[in-house]
Design a protein around this motif. Structure first.
Motif, short mmCIF file in Angstrom:
data_model
loop_
_atom_site.label_atom_id
_atom_site.label_comp_id
_atom_site.label_asym_id
_atom_site.label_seq_id
_atom_site.Cartn_x
_atom_site.Cartn_y
_atom_site.Cartn_z
N THR A 102 48.92 45.50 38.69
CA THR A 102 49.28 44.29 38.18
C THR A 102 47.63 43.95 37.94
OG1 THR A 102 51.44 43.60 39.41
CG2 THR A 102 50.16 41.99 38.33
N PRO A 103 47.46 43.18 36.99
CA PRO A 103 46.03 42.43 36.73
C PRO A 103 46.21 41.18 36.84
CG PRO A 103 46.91 42.37 34.73
CD PRO A 103 48.09 43.08 35.51
N LEU A 104 44.73 40.59 37.46
CA LEU A 104 44.76 38.88 38.14
C LEU A 104 45.89 38.14 36.99
CD1 LEU A 104 40.91 39.05 39.01
CD2 LEU A 104 43.42 38.69 40.49
N THR A 105 46.52 37.28 37.35
CA THR A 105 47.39 36.52 36.77
C THR A 105 47.75 35.37 37.58
OG1 THR A 105 49.53 36.51 35.51
CG2 THR A 105 49.43 38.16 37.36
N PHE A 106 48.96 34.45 36.79
CA PHE A 106 49.41 33.21 37.20
C PHE A 106 50.54 33.96 37.77
CE2 PHE A 106 45.75 31.06 35.71
CZ PHE A 106 44.75 30.58 36.97
N ASP A 107 50.76 34.09 36.88
CA ASP A 107 52.51 34.81 37.01
C ASP A 107 52.97 35.90 38.80
OD1 ASP A 107 55.57 35.09 36.44
OD2 ASP A 107 54.92 36.49 34.50
N GLY A 130 51.14 59.34 45.99
CA GLY A 130 50.82 60.06 46.70
C GLY A 130 50.89 60.25 48.44
N ARG A 131 51.06 60.86 49.09
CA ARG A 131 51.45 61.31 50.75
C ARG A 131 49.93 60.37 50.76
NH1 ARG A 131 56.66 60.23 51.31
NH2 ARG A 131 57.26 60.82 52.89
N GLU A 132 49.08 60.54 51.53
CA GLU A 132 47.63 61.09 51.31
C GLU A 132 47.36 59.63 51.56
OE1 GLU A 132 46.03 63.56 50.49
OE2 GLU A 132 45.96 64.46 52.52
N THR A 133 46.04 59.16 52.18
CA THR A 133 45.86 57.32 51.77
C THR A 133 44.52 57.78 51.48
OG1 THR A 133 46.97 57.43 54.37
CG2 THR A 133 45.52 55.49 53.65
N ALA A 134 43.74 56.75 50.42
CA ALA A 134 42.35 56.41 49.79
C ALA A 134 42.13 55.27 49.78
CB ALA A 134 42.78 57.33 48.15
N ILE A 135 41.40 54.78 51.57
CA ILE A 135 41.48 53.50 51.46
C ILE A 135 39.39 53.19 50.51
CG2 ILE A 135 40.67 51.66 52.75
CD1 ILE A 135 42.06 53.20 55.30
N GLY A 136 39.09 53.77 50.44
CA GLY A 136 37.64 53.76 49.91
C GLY A 136 38.04 53.63 48.31
N ASP A 137 39.09 54.41 47.05
CA ASP A 137 39.29 53.93 46.16
C ASP A 137 40.34 53.55 46.12
OD1 ASP A 137 37.89 56.63 45.59
OD2 ASP A 137 40.07 57.26 45.49
N ALA A 138 41.16 52.46 46.25
CA ALA A 138 41.34 51.33 46.50
C ALA A 138 40.54 50.37 46.69
CB ALA A 138 42.73 50.87 47.63
N LEU A 139 40.20 50.56 47.82
CA LEU A 139 38.91 49.13 47.77
C LEU A 139 38.41 49.02 46.39
CD1 LEU A 139 37.84 46.70 48.90
CD2 LEU A 139 36.04 48.15 50.73
N ALA A 140 37.40 50.01 45.72
CA ALA A 140 36.34 50.23 44.57
C ALA A 140 37.07 49.32 43.55
CB ALA A 140 36.31 51.53 45.25
N LEU A 141 38.64 50.68 43.25
CA LEU A 141 39.36 49.73 42.40
C LEU A 141 39.46 48.02 42.23
CD1 LEU A 141 40.67 50.17 39.77
CD2 LEU A 141 42.89 50.85 41.32
N SER A 142 40.28 48.13 43.30
CA SER A 142 39.90 46.42 43.36
C SER A 142 38.67 45.65 42.84
CB SER A 142 40.65 46.09 45.08
OG SER A 142 41.83 46.43 45.53
N ARG A 162 45.64 33.00 41.13
CA ARG A 162 45.30 34.45 40.37
C ARG A 162 46.01 35.08 41.50
NH1 ARG A 162 41.88 35.73 35.34
NH2 ARG A 162 40.37 35.83 36.86
N VAL A 163 46.85 36.25 41.09
CA VAL A 163 46.40 36.98 42.26
C VAL A 163 46.89 39.26 41.10
CG1 VAL A 163 48.48 38.46 43.75
CG2 VAL A 163 47.91 35.53 43.74
N GLY A 164 46.47 39.38 42.28
CA GLY A 164 46.36 41.11 40.96
C GLY A 164 47.19 41.52 42.59
N LEU A 165 47.52 43.00 41.94
CA LEU A 165 48.07 44.04 42.77
C LEU A 165 47.67 45.53 42.51
CD1 LEU A 165 49.97 44.54 44.88
CD2 LEU A 165 51.55 45.06 43.19
N VAL A 166 47.41 46.46 43.90
CA VAL A 166 46.30 47.91 43.44
C VAL A 166 47.71 48.49 44.36
CG1 VAL A 166 45.00 49.19 44.48
CG2 VAL A 166 44.15 47.46 42.69
N LEU A 167 48.09 49.29 44.28
CA LEU A 167 48.97 50.69 44.92
C LEU A 167 48.16 51.84 46.02
CD1 LEU A 167 52.39 49.37 43.73
CD2 LEU A 167 51.40 48.46 45.27
N PHE A 168 48.10 51.95 46.79
CA PHE A 168 47.69 53.17 47.27
C PHE A 168 48.39 53.79 47.81
CE2 PHE A 168 45.87 50.38 49.90
CZ PHE A 168 45.25 51.28 51.39
N GLY A 169 47.88 55.72 47.39
CA GLY A 169 47.78 56.57 48.69
C GLY A 169 47.48 57.03 48.65
#
Length: 331
Positions: free
Chosen positions: A148-153, A170-182, A134-141
């Protein structure tokens, strides 16, 4: 034994007989209807001209009706149940879309491309090998978004990666937010049928945390509490920089390797450094070996549709029955 998807449609089988028995008035008024070429139509159907009702219908017509009813009920053949292997992974991809991902310092198929294009090409191949995950996707800036939620698709995840553009978040980088959301998405979308999945986050970035509200260290603590392993990838080739931003000299891109190493070490994952597409592809191959785990999936019984057989037989019988009177008429 075949099984029917809609067995209740077999109740239509006695419908012609019921029409004949329960609606005698309909038969008595049938003679009032005058059809052109009535004699020819009755002869073509194999019914005596004076008995063109249901009582005079030939046997093949009743058989055709029965075959049509069986086809409508949609018979299926069920094979033996098997237990296909299924991966135990819940995998969340966190991909950086900050402004620096537009840097053209990668090469793909011998031509220079920007970092995001290179990531898309390698990620597409990586997703091709995720059967059972099951794979999901978080995009961050500057902000992080669960796309994308966790899915077999996996095709949906792949398409979302391909449709992403630099600066979308956005043009900057929010690594902490991306990790927390994941971490949050992996916790909220747990599959009750897999109580102990192998939960993994792969975070890919080419920059330094300079935006967002959650520090990377705090996000790593959340991952530890949820027993989620985080693999981090610092991505980007060597860039040339000089006065007034003109390309001159050689220096390493600005990546906070120490912070990424700390996140991986704290969560039991690994840090990787990729300077080109070959190294990135090698990293994903290494992750395949690190995270390899399979178990038996739920029993499945393949189904094979059988309705074309009675439907085709009914069609053949009708054509043959209609062709016989014509030959006799020619004779």
């Amino acid at each position: 034994m075949p099984e029917f998807v809609w067995p209740w449609l077999l109740a239509l089988l006695p419908l012609p007989w019921l029409w004949q028995r329960l609606l005698p008035a309909a038969r008595s008024h049938a003679a009032a209807l005058r059809l052109p070429h009535r004699q020819e139509i009755a002869a073509l159907a194999g019914i005596a001209p004076g008995r063109a009702g249901l009582r005079g219908a030939p046997r093949w017509l009743w058989l055709v009706w029965a075959l049509l009813c069986v086809a409508l009920a949609r018979p299926q053949a069920l094979a033996e149940a098997d237990m296909p292997p299924r991966s135990g992974r819940d995998l969340m991809l966190a991909v950086d879309l900050s402004g620096s991902m537009s840097e053209t310092d990668m090469r793909l198929a011998g031509r220079p491309v920007d970092r995001l294009t290179a990531v898309k090409a390698v990620l597409a191949d990586f997703l091709d090998r995720r059967a059972g995950d099951r794979v999901g996707l978080v995009l961050f800036g500057q902000r992080a978004y669960a796309v994308t939620p966790l899915t077999f698709d996996l095709e949906t995840v792949r398409q979302q990666v391909l449709d992403s553009v630099v600066g979308l978040a956005g043009r900057e980088t929010a690594i902490g937010d991306a990790l927390a959301l994941s971490v949050k998405r992996l916790r909220e979308q747990a599959d009750p049928e897999r109580p102990n999945p192998n939960r993994v986050i792969i975070l890919l970035t080419d920059g330094v945390n300079n935006a967002g509200v959650v520090p990377p260290e705090k996000a790593a603590e959340l991952a530890v509490l949820e027993r989620i392993r985080v693999h981090t990838i610092g991505f980007g080739g060597e860039v040339r920089s000089g006065a007034f931003g003109l390309p001159f000299g050689r220096s390493e891109p600005e990546i906070d390797e120490d912070a990424l190493r700390a996140i991986s070490a704290r969560t039991g994952g690994r840090f990787f450094r990729a300077r080109d597409t070959d190294e990135l592809a090698g990293i994903y191959a290494e992750l395949d070996r690190l995270e390899a785990i399979t178990h038996e999936g739920r029993p499945q019984r393949p189904r094979r549709e059988l309705y074309p057989w009675p439907l085709g037989t009914a069609l053949v019988l009708t054509l043959l029955a209609l062709a016989v009177p014509r030959r006799e008429a020619r004779a």
